[in-house]
Design a protein around this motif. Sequence first.
Motif, PDB file in Angstrom:
ATOM      1  N   SER A 149      -1.939   6.865   0.106  1.00 30.83           N
ATOM      2  CA  SER A 149      -2.790   6.492  -1.024  1.00 30.83           C
ATOM      3  C   SER A 149      -4.019   7.388  -1.095  1.00 30.83           C
ATOM      4  O   SER A 149      -4.437   7.816  -2.182  1.00 30.83           O
ATOM      5  N   SER A 165       0.819  -1.201   0.000  1.00 31.24           N
ATOM      6  CA  SER A 165       0.000   0.000   0.000  1.00 31.24           C
ATOM      7  C   SER A 165       0.856   1.256   0.000  1.00 31.24           C
ATOM      8  O   SER A 165       0.565   2.233  -0.699  1.00 31.24           O
ATOM      9  N   GLY A 224      -4.109   1.079  -3.654  1.00 30.52           N
ATOM     10  CA  GLY A 224      -3.255   1.204  -2.473  1.00 30.52           C
ATOM     11  C   GLY A 224      -4.057   1.445  -1.217  1.00 30.52           C
ATOM     12  O   GLY A 224      -3.751   0.891  -0.142  1.00 30.52           O
TER      13      GLY A 224
END
Length: 233
Positions: free
Chosen positions: A55, A3, A30
């Motif tokens: 993200s 991520s 992500g």
Amino acid sequence: MTSLVLGIVAFVLAFIPAINTVGAFVALVGLVLGVVAIFQKRASKPLAISGSAISFVAGVLSIIMIVVYAAAFVTAVNDSISKPVTSSAPSAPASAAASDAASAGPAASTNYSFGDTVTYKDGLAITVSAPTPYTPSDSAAGADQAANIQFTITLKNGTTKNYDPLLYPTVSSNGTEASSITDIGNKVGLAPTTAVPAGQSITFVTAFSVADPTKLVLDISPGFGYDEAVFQN
């Protein structure tokens, strides 16, 4: 960890035109992976939280930059067609300097003489005749100043598609706003509304009541997104 990597990649892609749409998708992936990792026992929660946060920020940034680049593109396209780029005076030959200026494309602030033809980059061309005296009928409205005049306005559609008329000229006289004359009896003051096919033209007459017919300024444009063409005597 995944991520976090995707968030960083999405953050970089957000600033690249056209590619930032991919960045928004990468940021979404992500974010999803980061949220899932937060609730997994074996995952590193600090990395998962950091990846989710980056993200999320990258996704929001990607959307903002998509809007910004799209707006810039639309503005550039509008500017490319909206400015008058050539003018010609059929009633009298222009000087060499004026001819050179016309071929180079005058600025939007350029004023034109009555009788000139102003052509926009997309091919629309407007010609405004010199003013002539106008005698209103008994049913006319707006004839409330010292003198009444009329203009003949011609628009030629030099584009490749139909043009929907949106022509509403305004006039001032020696610093005083003119009154638009509506004269149903003489069919004056009624702007055209029927579409003009490519290659064809329309001509109509508009009249105004003015304070001083020797000092006139007329503004007109083909519609929204076009700069006004300013004519004066």
